[in-house]
Design an enzyme around this catalytic site. Structure first.
Site, short mmCIF file in Angstrom:
data_model
loop_
_atom_site.label_atom_id
_atom_site.label_comp_id
_atom_site.label_asym_id
_atom_site.label_seq_id
_atom_site.Cartn_x
_atom_site.Cartn_y
_atom_site.Cartn_z
N ARG A 1 0.83 -1.20 0.00
CA ARG A 1 0.00 0.00 0.00
C ARG A 1 0.87 1.26 0.00
O ARG A 1 2.01 1.24 0.47
CB ARG A 1 -0.93 0.01 1.22
CG ARG A 1 -2.04 -1.00 1.19
CD ARG A 1 -2.95 -0.86 2.40
NE ARG A 1 -2.22 -1.04 3.65
CZ ARG A 1 -1.81 -0.05 4.43
NH1 ARG A 1 -2.04 1.22 4.11
NH2 ARG A 1 -1.16 -0.30 5.56
N LYS B 1 -8.53 -2.32 0.76
CA LYS B 1 -8.48 -1.38 1.87
C LYS B 1 -9.27 -0.10 1.60
O LYS B 1 -9.66 0.59 2.55
CB LYS B 1 -7.04 -1.06 2.22
CG LYS B 1 -6.30 -2.24 2.85
CD LYS B 1 -7.05 -2.81 4.07
CE LYS B 1 -6.27 -3.90 4.78
NZ LYS B 1 -7.03 -4.52 5.88
N HIS C 1 -10.56 -4.06 12.45
CA HIS C 1 -9.49 -4.68 11.67
C HIS C 1 -9.05 -5.94 12.43
O HIS C 1 -8.11 -5.91 13.22
CB HIS C 1 -8.32 -3.70 11.52
CG HIS C 1 -7.24 -4.20 10.62
ND1 HIS C 1 -5.91 -3.90 10.81
CD2 HIS C 1 -7.28 -4.97 9.51
CE1 HIS C 1 -5.18 -4.46 9.86
NE2 HIS C 1 -5.99 -5.12 9.06
N SER D 1 -0.14 -6.18 10.23
CA SER D 1 0.53 -7.13 9.34
C SER D 1 1.75 -7.74 10.02
O SER D 1 2.56 -7.04 10.64
CB SER D 1 0.96 -6.41 8.06
OG SER D 1 1.64 -7.28 7.19
N LYS E 1 -2.28 -12.64 12.62
CA LYS E 1 -3.74 -12.58 12.61
C LYS E 1 -4.34 -13.66 11.71
O LYS E 1 -5.25 -14.39 12.12
CB LYS E 1 -4.16 -11.18 12.15
CG LYS E 1 -5.64 -10.91 12.04
CD LYS E 1 -5.94 -9.42 12.04
CE LYS E 1 -5.06 -8.62 11.13
NZ LYS E 1 -5.37 -8.83 9.70
N THR E 2 -3.84 -13.74 10.49
CA THR E 2 -4.36 -14.74 9.55
C THR E 2 -3.97 -16.15 9.99
O THR E 2 -4.78 -17.07 9.96
CB THR E 2 -3.83 -14.46 8.13
OG1 THR E 2 -4.29 -13.17 7.71
CG2 THR E 2 -4.32 -15.51 7.15
N ASP F 1 -9.68 -10.77 8.37
CA ASP F 1 -9.14 -9.41 8.39
C ASP F 1 -10.11 -8.30 8.77
O ASP F 1 -9.72 -7.37 9.45
CB ASP F 1 -8.56 -9.08 7.01
CG ASP F 1 -7.62 -7.89 7.04
OD1 ASP F 1 -6.83 -7.76 7.99
OD2 ASP F 1 -7.68 -7.09 6.10
N ARG G 1 1.90 -12.04 -1.28
CA ARG G 1 0.51 -12.21 -0.86
C ARG G 1 -0.22 -13.28 -1.67
O ARG G 1 0.11 -13.55 -2.82
CB ARG G 1 -0.25 -10.89 -1.03
CG ARG G 1 0.20 -9.78 -0.11
CD ARG G 1 -0.46 -9.89 1.25
NE ARG G 1 -0.04 -8.83 2.16
CZ ARG G 1 -0.62 -8.61 3.33
NH1 ARG G 1 -1.64 -9.36 3.72
NH2 ARG G 1 -0.18 -7.65 4.11
#
Length: 545
Positions: free
Chosen positions: A64, A210, A229, A247, A251-252, A266, A332
């Site tokens: 990003r 996003k 988030h 990130s 989390k994932t 997410d 990704r």
């Protein structure tokens, strides 16, 4: 009030793109994934891997570009937006010039249109139309968002639209955007009044995802819904858990647990009815992904329809090199959520019983798991702490504390305390247990200690979710004040107390004081807007000194 009632201004009709002045030289509407991949390969947009996934390279933008993100300064929203470095204002007149120039550009291109939903709860759902010059980006949107049924596409009316022109580079002087010191120009601009997003100059697909999340973060609080988030899953007993984190914090990874059903990895909303996913897919980092440690995510890399970004591939065999950072650390995979075997098809669940705040503490001083009071939960939520590592950014030679409020500052539109107050209200109402989980370093800082073992972190999270830790004696950390369990099945006792893992105890004390001071300095921006109890819930500077 539902989000739909807040989105009454439609800018397209179901009969096509003509009402906004877009035709293109040809239009392709909502093709199947197979057809989309076929088109993308024929157009030279990417390649198939040996496992069957589609691979695209997005250089020079491989992540990003927050410096290029703008919110149009409009009377309808100006007094609600947290203006500053995160939400940069863009003059409406400049935005209008940008829109007209992008439309003129897109009318010279073949257009690919994808209609999707954001929000599994029908009462709080956005109909999103992506109009792109790139076929593969519409496959990304198909994977990432909720896919309408064919019958729903027949009369689909968008209430948010994305004009996506990755090969068009804005003119900073003409469009009022940023002029980089070197390299190409890009812009991500959102108009809440027009319900319109313009993305140009960058191929990185995460900007699409996003931008929609940013829109939801603006609209949902106006409808009384808490946008988050976070990842979410559900246990066999029907207990919902949330996983907040930036990130690289896990989390994932931690939400993809074969013993628990995945709601999403997410973005979620928390309404009076419970939790609902904004998306219909996952967007996982895959650098150094391990089949042994993360089997559910690893398996998606060999499924036809998965979209990979910036993963290194052998030019002859098309085998992936998941360990290579030759293009970027930020490799990704985007895949539909049903590529994970155990998932919640409705994308909804009840109110959470447990909430995990994930942080990758590269200083190695935070406990690997600790329980928070309600006031501490709000304090750590507003802080949103993790750490950047040496080598991940040019000039970064040692770990750097990062405070991203609400665990997602780049996507927060209202002032952070708006979201913090919503969190506090939900915690009071539903009596959730909140845990701080350090997935970072133990035994010393980055470069001295070692990364917390995934097996240990999973054991601690499991013990928290199944209630085991709730019955264990806890003692407050002398510096950070959080409550640390004295025992956890499957985890050595010394691991639970970070100071005990350091060979040099005095060095630990120095690092702990250093991080505590950083927390205190960062929180000064919120002191006047929170209660004294919340302001006092942070690290104990006196104890640290």
């Amino acid at each position: 009030m539902s989000i739909r009632r807040l989105n009454t201004k439609m800018i397209h009709s179901k009969n096509g793109l003509h009402p906004i002045g877009l035709w293109g030289i040809r239009q392709t509407w909502n093709p199947s994934p197979a057809r989309t991949i076929e088109i993308a390969i024929c157009r030279g947009e990417g390649q198939l891997t040996a496992g069957g996934a589609f691979l695209a390279i997005t250089s020079p933008f491989t992540g990003r570009s927050p410096q290029d993100k703008f919110i149009v300064h409009e009377p309808s929203s100006a007094d609600k937006v947290w203006w500053g470095r995160v939400n940069q204002p863009l003059d409406p007149a400049r935005f209008e010039v940008l829109v007209q120039d992008v439309k003129a550009y897109l009318n010279t291109r073949e257009l690919f249109i994808r209609d999707v939903n954001a929000g599994a709860d029908p009462d709080h759902r956005l109909n999103v139309r992506l109009i792109s010059e790139s076929a593969w980006h519409t496959l990304f949107a198909y994977n990432q968002f909720i896919r309408p049924y064919p019958a729903e596409l027949a009369d689909f009316e968008p209430n948010f639209t994305i004009l996506h022109a990755p090969e068009f580079h804005p003119d900073p002087q003409r469009h009022g955007t940023r002029k980089p010191a070197s390299g190409p120009t890009a812009v991500i601009a959102l108009s809440f009044d027009q319900r319109l997003v313009v993305i140009t100059g960058t191929r990185y697909a995460g900007e699409i995802k996003k931008s929609v999340f940013t829109a939801m973060n603006y609209l949902l609080p106006l409808a009384g819904v808490f946008p988050m988030h976070c990842a979410a899953n559900v246990g066999p007993a029907g207990d919902t858990a949330l996983f907040f984190g930036l990130s690289g914090t896990g989390k994932t990874t931690l939400s993809a647990d074969h013993k628990r059903a995945l709601i999403g990895d997410d973005e979620h909303g928390w309404s009076a009815s419970g939790i609902f996913n904004f998306e219909g897919g996952c967007y996982a980092k895959v650098i150094r992904l391990s089949r042994e440690a993360e089997p559910e995510i690893y398996a998606t890399l060999s499924q036809f329809g998965t979209v990979l970004e910036n993963v290194v591939m052998d030019p002859d065999t098309h085998q992936l090199d998941l360990d290579s950072e030759a293009i970027t650390e930020n490799t990704r995979a985007a895949y539909p959520i049903h590529f994970i075997s155990n998932f919640i098809a409705t994308g909804t669940a009840g109110h959470p019983r447990n909430i995990m705040f994930l942080t990758a503490d590269a200083f190695g001083v935070l406990p690997p798991i600790s329980k928070l009071t309600m006031e501490q939960a709000v304090y750590f939520f507003l802080s949103g702490y993790t750490a950047k590592l040496a080598g991940t950014e040019r000039g970064l030679t040692e770990p750097q504390a990062t405070f991203s409020t609400c665990f997602g500052a780049p996507f927060m539109v209202h002032f952070p305390t708006v979201y913090a107050e919503m969190l506090a209200d939900q915690l009071r109402q539903h009596k959730c247990a909140v845990w701080l989980v350090n997935t970072g370093w133990s035994g010393g800082p980055y470069g001295v200690g070692h990364r917390m073992k995934i097996a240990h972190t999973r054991a601690m999270v499991t013990a928290a979710l199944d209630g085991t830790l709730g019955a264990v004696a806890m003692r407050p950390d002398p510096v950070f004040g959080v409550y640390v369990p004295e025992y956890c099945p499957g985890v050595p006792s010394e691991v639970l107390q970070p100071r005990d893992t350091w060979a040099d105890k005095e060095a630990y004390d120095v690092k702990a004081r250093e991080l505590a001071a950083k927390f205190a300095e960062n929180f000064k921006q919120f002191h006047a807007k929170v209660s004294p109890a919340i302001a006092a819930a942070g690290p104990h500077i006196a104890a640290a000194a």
